[in-house]
Motif scaffolding. Structure first.
Motif: not given
Length: 150
Positions: A25, A29, A32-33
């Motif tokens: 996770n 994150r 994804t950024r």
């Protein structure tokens, strides 16, 4: 709430580093950024960009195939396609019970920009991780995901 007498409170947070759930996770994150930044020039979220790239590469691909390739539920895919249809980037055609998705001219024109965004994302994480580690990590995550999905 009190701890049982035979159990120490967990002050050491090492368990977070040893947990696949937490670490994937965290990685998700971070990537994804990076993807959001790389795709900002397209006006689309990365997931939409990859969907359009698949449709451009296989005009008439079924929604079922798209949801499988993108590892998303059919209902999520339907929402994605709905949004892309309102932007006139893809169109659906129904053949019996099968829904096929085609790129529009506008979607096809966006293709080079989407490929460039994907390339920029890959260059960015390879610059940080190195090409070898990036390739290994991608391979490990792909094979691990397949095993866990069984």
């Amino acid at each position: 709430m009190t701890q049982p007498m035979n159990q120490k409170p967990e002050k050491d947070e090492a368990f977070l580093q040893d947990c696949l759930y937490f670490t994937t996770n965290r990685l998700s994150r971070a990537i994804t950024r990076m993807a959001d930044e790389a795709f900002a020039t397209t006006g689309l979220a990365p997931a939409y960009g990859y969907l359009i790239r698949l449709v451009i590469g296989s005009p008439g691909i079924t929604q079922k195939e798209l949801s499988e390739k993108l590892s998303i539920t059919p209902s999520t895919l339907t929402r994605f396609v709905d949004k892309l249809e309102t932007k006139h980037l893809v169109e659906r055609k129904v053949h019996g019970k099968t829904v096929m998705v085609y790129p529009t001219e506008k979607g096809i024109e966006l293709g080079p920009t989407l490929r460039q965004a994907s390339k920029r994302l890959k260059q960015n994480y390879e610059e940080i991780l190195g090409k070898e580690l990036s390739d290994q990590l991608t391979e490990y995550l792909t094979s691990s995901s397949k095993q866990l999905e069984k």
